[in-house]
Design an enzyme around this catalytic site. Structure first.
Site, mmCIF file in Angstrom:
data_model
loop_
_atom_site.group_PDB
_atom_site.id
_atom_site.type_symbol
_atom_site.label_atom_id
_atom_site.label_comp_id
_atom_site.label_asym_id
_atom_site.label_seq_id
_atom_site.Cartn_x
_atom_site.Cartn_y
_atom_site.Cartn_z
ATOM 1 C CE1 TYR A 62 -3.942 -1.721 -0.412
ATOM 2 C CE2 TYR A 62 -3.656 -2.634 1.781
ATOM 3 C CZ TYR A 62 -4.348 -2.589 0.579
ATOM 4 O OH TYR A 62 -5.434 -3.399 0.378
ATOM 5 C CG ASP A 119 14.151 -0.600 12.958
ATOM 6 O OD1 ASP A 119 12.989 -0.548 13.406
ATOM 7 O OD2 ASP A 119 14.814 -1.655 12.916
ATOM 8 C CB ALA A 120 9.133 2.688 12.554
ATOM 9 C CG LEU A 216 -2.170 1.684 4.880
ATOM 10 C CD1 LEU A 216 -3.551 1.789 4.254
ATOM 11 C CD2 LEU A 216 -1.444 2.982 4.746
ATOM 12 C CE1 TYR A 218 -7.835 -7.093 6.779
ATOM 13 C CE2 TYR A 218 -6.831 -8.358 8.551
ATOM 14 C CZ TYR A 218 -7.571 -8.304 7.388
ATOM 15 O OH TYR A 218 -8.046 -9.459 6.834
ATOM 16 C CE1 TYR A 228 -3.018 -8.593 10.130
ATOM 17 C CE2 TYR A 228 -4.008 -7.669 12.103
ATOM 18 C CZ TYR A 228 -3.204 -7.538 10.993
ATOM 19 O OH TYR A 228 -2.583 -6.327 10.741
ATOM 20 C CE LYS A 236 -2.406 -2.927 11.005
ATOM 21 N NZ LYS A 236 -1.511 -1.888 10.454
ATOM 22 C CG LEU A 266 -2.297 -5.430 -1.600
ATOM 23 C CD1 LEU A 266 -2.970 -5.262 -2.974
ATOM 24 C CD2 LEU A 266 -1.527 -4.157 -1.259
ATOM 25 C CB SER A 268 1.609 -6.365 0.654
ATOM 26 O OG SER A 268 1.294 -6.866 1.947
ATOM 27 N NE ARG A 269 9.416 -8.021 0.170
ATOM 28 C CZ ARG A 269 10.714 -8.219 -0.021
ATOM 29 N NH1 ARG A 269 11.483 -8.569 0.967
ATOM 30 N NH2 ARG A 269 11.233 -8.047 -1.216
HETATM 31 N N1 LIG Z 1 -1.885 -6.139 2.877
HETATM 32 C C1 LIG Z 1 -3.040 -6.114 3.514
HETATM 33 O O1 LIG Z 1 -3.910 -6.969 3.305
HETATM 34 C C2 LIG Z 1 -3.333 -5.000 4.477
HETATM 35 C C3 LIG Z 1 -4.661 -4.786 4.882
HETATM 36 C C4 LIG Z 1 -4.935 -3.738 5.777
HETATM 37 C C5 LIG Z 1 -3.892 -2.954 6.256
HETATM 38 N N2 LIG Z 1 -2.610 -3.193 5.847
HETATM 39 C C6 LIG Z 1 -1.541 -2.350 6.384
HETATM 40 O O2 LIG Z 1 -0.903 -1.648 5.347
HETATM 41 C C7 LIG Z 1 0.386 -1.252 5.812
HETATM 42 C C8 LIG Z 1 1.408 -1.597 4.742
HETATM 43 O O3 LIG Z 1 1.503 -3.002 4.644
HETATM 44 P P1 LIG Z 1 1.440 -3.797 3.275
HETATM 45 O O4 LIG Z 1 0.537 -4.970 3.496
HETATM 46 O O5 LIG Z 1 1.163 -2.882 2.171
HETATM 47 O O6 LIG Z 1 2.880 -4.464 3.175
HETATM 48 P P2 LIG Z 1 4.324 -3.924 2.816
HETATM 49 O O7 LIG Z 1 5.220 -5.104 2.936
HETATM 50 O O8 LIG Z 1 4.331 -3.173 1.536
HETATM 51 O O9 LIG Z 1 4.606 -2.848 3.947
HETATM 52 C C9 LIG Z 1 5.063 -3.104 5.233
HETATM 53 C C10 LIG Z 1 6.389 -2.382 5.357
HETATM 54 O O10 LIG Z 1 6.735 -2.255 6.745
HETATM 55 C C11 LIG Z 1 8.136 -2.278 6.778
HETATM 56 N N3 LIG Z 1 8.584 -2.461 8.167
HETATM 57 C C12 LIG Z 1 8.443 -3.544 8.961
HETATM 58 N N4 LIG Z 1 8.989 -3.286 10.168
HETATM 59 C C13 LIG Z 1 9.484 -2.021 10.120
HETATM 60 C C14 LIG Z 1 10.181 -1.195 11.042
HETATM 61 N N5 LIG Z 1 10.482 -1.619 12.264
HETATM 62 N N6 LIG Z 1 10.540 0.038 10.646
HETATM 63 C C15 LIG Z 1 10.250 0.484 9.402
HETATM 64 N N7 LIG Z 1 9.590 -0.243 8.494
HETATM 65 C C16 LIG Z 1 9.210 -1.486 8.852
HETATM 66 C C17 LIG Z 1 8.497 -3.406 5.835
HETATM 67 O O11 LIG Z 1 9.834 -3.376 5.445
HETATM 68 C C18 LIG Z 1 7.547 -3.109 4.678
HETATM 69 O O12 LIG Z 1 8.170 -2.263 3.741
HETATM 70 C C19 LIG Z 1 0.599 -1.969 7.148
HETATM 71 O O13 LIG Z 1 0.289 -1.108 8.210
HETATM 72 C C20 LIG Z 1 -0.425 -3.086 7.066
HETATM 73 O O14 LIG Z 1 -0.807 -3.580 8.338
HETATM 74 C C21 LIG Z 1 -2.320 -4.175 4.969
#
Ligand SMILES: NC(=O)c1ccc[n+]([C@@H]2O[C@H](COP(=O)([O-])OP(=O)(O)OC[C@H]3O[C@@H](n4cnc5c(N)ncnc54)[C@H](O)[C@@H]3O)[C@@H](O)[C@H]2O)c1
Length: 347
Positions: A62, A119-120, A216, A218, A228, A236, A266, A268-269
């Protein structure tokens, strides 16, 4: 990037006619101007705005889609990338692996102007433990804590307008809550919820008045989503609650808005890592389930979240703050969903 600006007084006049309401309109127009509030406009032009998107490590998630939407609207886009994936992310960008995913609606290619290691889970340099400093995945990197990244972004761009939190991490996500350790639960909360509080704390002072923050979330925060785990559902819920409190505090202190998008599933990785399953992974099950049961049967894409994100990050939503907005094809609205159960309601 068409910009349609309507004057507040002419819009108000078209809705009202009486002398009293026109006095009211007048006082509102005057007070809006006096407060320096932008006039009503349909304006998704983000030219001149600077965005920092935390949590971009490839083109599948996302965060990337939000970057694209912001770039398409003209914003300068910078990202924060987790050190363990920074090398591969930069290499993939340089090698052109993401070129196709970076194409904007006008045919141009998104440019990421700055990539900052982030690194958050660390707020200040003193928070970084020795084992992380000596970890080869962090070798040669400095200044990746939240406060240091905010300082670097300020040094490079001055003030910014847009801040996005698109990251989550729960080391025990595959374990049910009932089997989650204290350590795993708190780690999920630290990486996925407190990180947002810290980002707003450290970036708030370098945001322009009228800026916007987005995260973001969920639906597992408010409804049971088996699979989950690891305290991610709790994290969340914290994130959504904090969105409201931060909207109040950062609104008062910095004049910035804080919202969150509750996104549908989605692949995603990060989501692919939740659990592999026997036949299907968690995220595959979640996607199929939503496809079968949501009001809209269209596929949900990352760009759906990207464009809604751009709206929430633009002056078009200038009065929207503290909101959890569902971008999930309407899945959140469903109570009875099993096809078998629904079938019994019809002749
Ligand atoms: N994919 C889904 O189905 C979905 C649904 C609802 C919400 N979300 C939320 O969307 C957001 C993005 O996730 P996504 O699914 O697009 O996957 P994504 O893999 O693109 O994003 C997650 C990112 O978090 C980074 N990350 C992990 N630990 C970290 C840290 N300590 N410091 C900095 N970065 C860190 C990872 O390297 C990665 O780039 C997240 O908050 C996720 O919970 C995802």
């Amino acid at each position: 990037m068409a910009t349609i600006c309507l004057s507040l007084s002419s819009v108000a006049a078209s809705f009202t006619g009486s002398a009293m309401s026109s006095r009211l309109q007048h006082s509102r127009v005057v007070s809006a101007r006096a407060a320096g509030v932008a006039q009503m406009g349909l304006d998704l032009n983000l030219k001149g705005k600077v965005a920092f998107v935390a949590g971009v490590g490839d083109s599948s998630g996302y965060g990337w889609a939000i970057c694209k939407a912001l770039a398409a609207a003209g914003a300068t886009v910078t990202v924060g990338t987790w050190p363990p994936v920074l090398g591969i992310f930069k290499k993939s960008l340089e090698s052109g692996k993401f070129d196709e995913d970076a194409i904007l609606p006008d045919g141009s290619v998104m440019k990421i102007e700055g990539i900052y290691p982030l690194d958050a889970v660390f707020d200040e340099p003193g928070d970084v433990p020795e084992d992380v400093k000596n970890n080869k995945r962090y070798a040669g990197l400095e200044g990746f804590t939240i406060s240091e990244v905010a300082a670097k972004v300020a040094a490079d761009y001055g003030k910014i307008d847009i801040l996005v939190h698109s990251l989550a991490n729960g080391p025990e996500v595959t374990r049910p809550l009932l089997e989650t350790s204290r350590r795993g639960y708190l780690a999920a909360s630290s990486a996925s919820a407190y990180s947002m509080v810290s980002l707003v704390q450290k970036f708030g002072p370098i945001m322009n008045y009228g800026g916007s923050v987005l995260s973001l979330t969920y639906i597992a925060s408010e409804m049971v989503i088996p699979g989950y785990g690891g305290g991610m559902s709790s994290a969340k819920a914290q994130l959504e609650s904090d969105t409201r409190t931060l909207a109040w505090e950062a609104g008062q202190k910095y004049g910035v808005r804080v919202n969150t998008i509750s996104a549908g599933p989605l692949k995603s990785r990060a989501a692919s890592a939740i659990s592999k399953g026997k036949d299907k992974s968690f995220i595959e099950v979640a996607i199929d389930y939503c496809h079968d049961n949501a009001p809209l049967t269209r596929d949900l894409t990352s760009d759906d979240v990207g464009s809604t994100g751009a709206f929430l990050l633009s002056p078009m939503s200038a009065a929207v703050t503290g909101v959890t907005l569902y971008v999930d094809n309407g899945m959140h609205a469903m109570g009875m969903v099993q096809n078998k159960a629904i079938a019994q309601c019809y002749d």
